[in-house]
Design a protein around this motif. Structure first.
Motif, PDB file in Angstrom:
ATOM      1  N   MET A 119       0.827  -1.205   0.000  1.00 11.51           N
ATOM      2  CA  MET A 119       0.000   0.000   0.000  1.00 11.51           C
ATOM      3  C   MET A 119       0.863   1.258   0.000  1.00 11.51           C
ATOM      4  SD  MET A 119      -3.396  -0.669   2.249  1.00 11.51           S
ATOM      5  CE  MET A 119      -4.642  -1.785   1.620  1.00 11.51           C
ATOM      6  N   PHE A 120       1.925   1.227   0.774  1.00  8.63           N
ATOM      7  CA  PHE A 120       2.843   2.363   0.782  1.00  8.63           C
ATOM      8  C   PHE A 120       3.547   2.498  -0.564  1.00  8.63           C
ATOM      9  CE2 PHE A 120       2.635   1.337   5.369  1.00  8.63           C
ATOM     10  CZ  PHE A 120       2.338   2.592   5.880  1.00  8.63           C
ATOM     11  N   GLU A 121       3.827   1.378  -1.197  1.00 10.92           N
ATOM     12  CA  GLU A 121       4.581   1.406  -2.447  1.00 10.92           C
ATOM     13  C   GLU A 121       3.776   1.975  -3.616  1.00 10.92           C
ATOM     14  OE1 GLU A 121       5.648  -2.694  -2.624  1.00 10.92           O
ATOM     15  OE2 GLU A 121       7.559  -2.401  -1.596  1.00 10.92           O
ATOM     16  N   THR A 122       2.456   1.913  -3.541  1.00 14.83           N
ATOM     17  CA  THR A 122       1.643   2.426  -4.645  1.00 14.83           C
ATOM     18  C   THR A 122       1.714   3.938  -4.764  1.00 14.83           C
ATOM     19  OG1 THR A 122      -0.338   2.639  -3.281  1.00 14.83           O
ATOM     20  CG2 THR A 122      -0.018   0.539  -4.438  1.00 14.83           C
ATOM     21  N   GLY A 123       1.862   4.638  -3.640  1.00 14.87           N
ATOM     22  CA  GLY A 123       1.854   6.093  -3.675  1.00 14.87           C
ATOM     23  C   GLY A 123       0.477   6.675  -3.908  1.00 14.87           C
ATOM     24  N   ALA A 124      -0.569   5.938  -3.534  1.00 12.72           N
ATOM     25  CA  ALA A 124      -1.936   6.413  -3.736  1.00 12.72           C
ATOM     26  C   ALA A 124      -2.320   7.492  -2.736  1.00 12.72           C
ATOM     27  CB  ALA A 124      -2.917   5.246  -3.637  1.00 12.72           C
ATOM     28  N   VAL A 125      -1.717   7.469  -1.547  1.00 12.07           N
ATOM     29  CA  VAL A 125      -2.023   8.417  -0.476  1.00 12.07           C
ATOM     30  C   VAL A 125      -0.715   8.792   0.208  1.00 12.07           C
ATOM     31  CG1 VAL A 125      -3.271   8.795   1.689  1.00 12.07           C
ATOM     32  CG2 VAL A 125      -4.293   7.360  -0.098  1.00 12.07           C
ATOM     33  N   PHE A 126      -0.499  10.095   0.402  1.00 14.48           N
ATOM     34  CA  PHE A 126       0.719  10.518   1.102  1.00 14.48           C
ATOM     35  C   PHE A 126       0.621  11.988   1.504  1.00 14.48           C
ATOM     36  CE2 PHE A 126       1.351  10.974  -3.467  1.00 14.48           C
ATOM     37  CZ  PHE A 126       1.830  12.279  -3.599  1.00 14.48           C
ATOM     38  N   LEU A 127       1.485  12.388   2.417  1.00 13.90           N
ATOM     39  CA  LEU A 127       1.626  13.777   2.842  1.00 13.90           C
ATOM     40  C   LEU A 127       2.804  14.406   2.115  1.00 13.90           C
ATOM     41  CD1 LEU A 127       1.256  13.333   6.708  1.00 13.90           C
ATOM     42  CD2 LEU A 127      -0.335  14.596   5.273  1.00 13.90           C
ATOM     43  N   HIS A 128       2.585  15.604   1.581  1.00 11.41           N
ATOM     44  CA  HIS A 128       3.704  16.307   0.958  1.00 11.41           C
ATOM     45  C   HIS A 128       3.318  17.744   0.645  1.00 11.41           C
ATOM     46  CE1 HIS A 128       7.181  17.329  -1.421  1.00 11.41           C
ATOM     47  NE2 HIS A 128       6.389  17.697  -2.410  1.00 11.41           N
ATOM     48  N   GLY A 129       4.161  18.692   1.040  1.00  9.69           N
ATOM     49  CA  GLY A 129       3.982  20.086   0.666  1.00  9.69           C
ATOM     50  C   GLY A 129       2.970  20.838   1.511  1.00  9.69           C
ATOM     51  N   TYR A 130       2.765  22.113   1.150  1.00 12.96           N
ATOM     52  CA  TYR A 130       1.880  22.995   1.911  1.00 12.96           C
ATOM     53  C   TYR A 130       1.053  23.852   0.956  1.00 12.96           C
ATOM     54  CZ  TYR A 130       4.998  21.783   5.758  1.00 12.96           C
ATOM     55  OH  TYR A 130       5.734  21.084   6.692  1.00 12.96           O
ATOM     56  N   ASP A 131      -0.139  24.233   1.407  1.00  7.74           N
ATOM     57  CA  ASP A 131      -0.914  25.183   0.614  1.00  7.74           C
ATOM     58  C   ASP A 131      -0.452  26.602   0.963  1.00  7.74           C
ATOM     59  OD1 ASP A 131      -2.128  25.972   3.000  1.00  7.74           O
ATOM     60  OD2 ASP A 131      -4.022  24.977   2.594  1.00  7.74           O
ATOM     61  N   LYS A 132      -1.097  27.598   0.363  1.00  8.35           N
ATOM     62  CA  LYS A 132      -0.661  28.978   0.549  1.00  8.35           C
ATOM     63  C   LYS A 132      -0.934  29.502   1.956  1.00  8.35           C
ATOM     64  CE  LYS A 132      -0.619  30.594  -4.215  1.00  8.35           C
ATOM     65  NZ  LYS A 132      -1.117  31.604  -5.193  1.00  8.35           N
ATOM     66  N   GLU A 133      -1.761  28.790   2.724  1.00  6.22           N
ATOM     67  CA  GLU A 133      -2.049  29.187   4.097  1.00  6.22           C
ATOM     68  C   GLU A 133      -1.164  28.448   5.091  1.00  6.22           C
ATOM     69  OE1 GLU A 133      -6.186  28.313   4.360  1.00  6.22           O
ATOM     70  OE2 GLU A 133      -6.800  30.227   3.458  1.00  6.22           O
ATOM     71  N   GLY A 134      -0.267  27.630   4.567  1.00  5.14           N
ATOM     72  CA  GLY A 134       0.651  26.908   5.440  1.00  5.14           C
ATOM     73  C   GLY A 134       0.122  25.588   5.960  1.00  5.14           C
ATOM     74  N   ASN A 135      -0.983  25.105   5.401  1.00  5.58           N
ATOM     75  CA  ASN A 135      -1.549  23.822   5.817  1.00  5.58           C
ATOM     76  C   ASN A 135      -0.896  22.678   5.048  1.00  5.58           C
ATOM     77  OD1 ASN A 135      -3.651  25.044   7.523  1.00  5.58           O
ATOM     78  ND2 ASN A 135      -4.529  25.713   5.575  1.00  5.58           N
ATOM     79  N   LYS A 136      -0.603  21.597   5.753  1.00  2.02           N
ATOM     80  CA  LYS A 136      -0.007  20.428   5.119  1.00  2.02           C
ATOM     81  C   LYS A 136      -0.956  19.841   4.082  1.00  2.02           C
ATOM     82  CE  LYS A 136       3.383  17.729   4.627  1.00  2.02           C
ATOM     83  NZ  LYS A 136       4.603  18.318   4.070  1.00  2.02           N
TER      84      LYS A 136
END
Length: 299
Positions: free
Chosen positions: A94-111
């Motif tokens: 499941m981790f290897e698929t890359g279907a869901v992950f955390l990365h980057g921020y929006d312009k308001e600083g939210n992950k």
């Protein structure tokens, strides 16, 4: 919701926090089965003012509604074993698929919490594992960045009807609507194919009044009003060189070093890539190319 909060004085909030704690203890804990909830969650609600206030705020300072939300979320946490859920609890593929992950921020600083919709296909056999997979990411972030909201991004590029699993979408919404109060900054649907309009009209009804204003639709030309190009992939007109890979977990908000081709991995981690061709056969639950197709009537 914010305006309602302003009407509550600091003393009023303190009183409601204490009232919520006492009622939860008297009406939901005492006299119930000793293992109804995880004792660690019960202990936290008695000590963490910010957590209780989050439930109250999300329920417009209605103690009764907040108690119902606490009950629902604690039962869910017990069912999913959230306090003991670890990376090793989730199937590696499941981790290897890359279907869901955390990365980057929006312009308001939210992950940013990314969902690559084209990599998902409905499959009842792996439904619970996929739900735990989402819960793993949410719990991991909640513990490391308590009180910090997330912006959910559904990347609809190259997706179709076979990739839309309404039960899974409803679960994701409930994670923010019920299980994690005040955790959702906004939910952005990017490049949604017109054929999915009907499905997302249904999604609107699930969000509820407290979250409906947080649902945003954007084309790849409009997404930069929410997220800067430095955190957008090239297919959205961005300049972010990040490419998902696993291991390790690509949660760069915890200072995972990033290079041109994605997270830097150790020599030991690179050994796992030798098995990449084998793992692709296991990705059938997420990859629409090899997945068991859902019945035409599910939608």
């Amino acid at each position: 919701m914010a305006e309602v909060g302003k009407l509550e004085s600091e003393q009023d909030i303190e009183n409601k926090i204490e009232e919520t704690r006492q009622k939860f203890k008297n009406e939901y804990v005492q006299g119930q089965e000793s293992d109804k909830y995880d004792s660690r969650d019960v202990d936290r609600i008695q000590k963490d003012d910010a957590l209780v206030e989050a439930y109250l705020t999300w329920r417009l300072y209605s103690v009764g509604d907040a108690l119902k939300m606490i009950d629902d979320s604690f039962l869910w946490r017990k069912e999913f074993g959230l306090n003991d859920l670890t990376e090793s609890s989730i199937p590696k593929w499941m981790f290897e698929t890359g279907a869901v992950f955390l990365h980057g921020y929006d312009k308001e600083g939210n992950k940013l919490f990314w969902f690559k919709v084209k990599l998902h296909t409905k499959d009842a056999k792996t439904s619970m594992d996929k739900k735990k997979y989402v819960a793993f990411w949410l719990e991991r972030y909640a513990k490391r960045e308590p009180g910090m909201p997330l912006t959910v991004v559904f990347d609809m590029a190259d997706s179709g009807i076979s990739n839309i699993d309404m039960d899974f979408v409803k679960y994701v919404i409930n994670c923010f609507k019920v299980y994690y109060p005040k955790f959702l900054s906004k939910m952005i649907i990017v490049d949604m194919p017109w054929i999915m309009n009907a499905a997302w009209k249904i999604v609107r009804t699930w969000l509820g009044p407290e979250a409906i204003s947080k649902l945003k639709f954007a084309s790849k030309n409009e997404i930069q009003s929410f997220i800067g190009p430095e955190y957008l992939p090239p297919h959205m007109g961005g300049t972010d060189p990040f490419k998902y890979s696993y291991p390790p977990l690509p949660d760069d908000d915890f200072q995972t070093p990033i290079c041109e081709n994605g997270p830097i991995v150790s020599e030991d981690d690179n050994e796992s890539k030798e098995c990449e061709s084998d793992s692709k056969e296991l990705e059938s639950s997420f990859s629409s190319e090899v997945a068991i197709k859902p019945n035409k009537g599910w939608f």
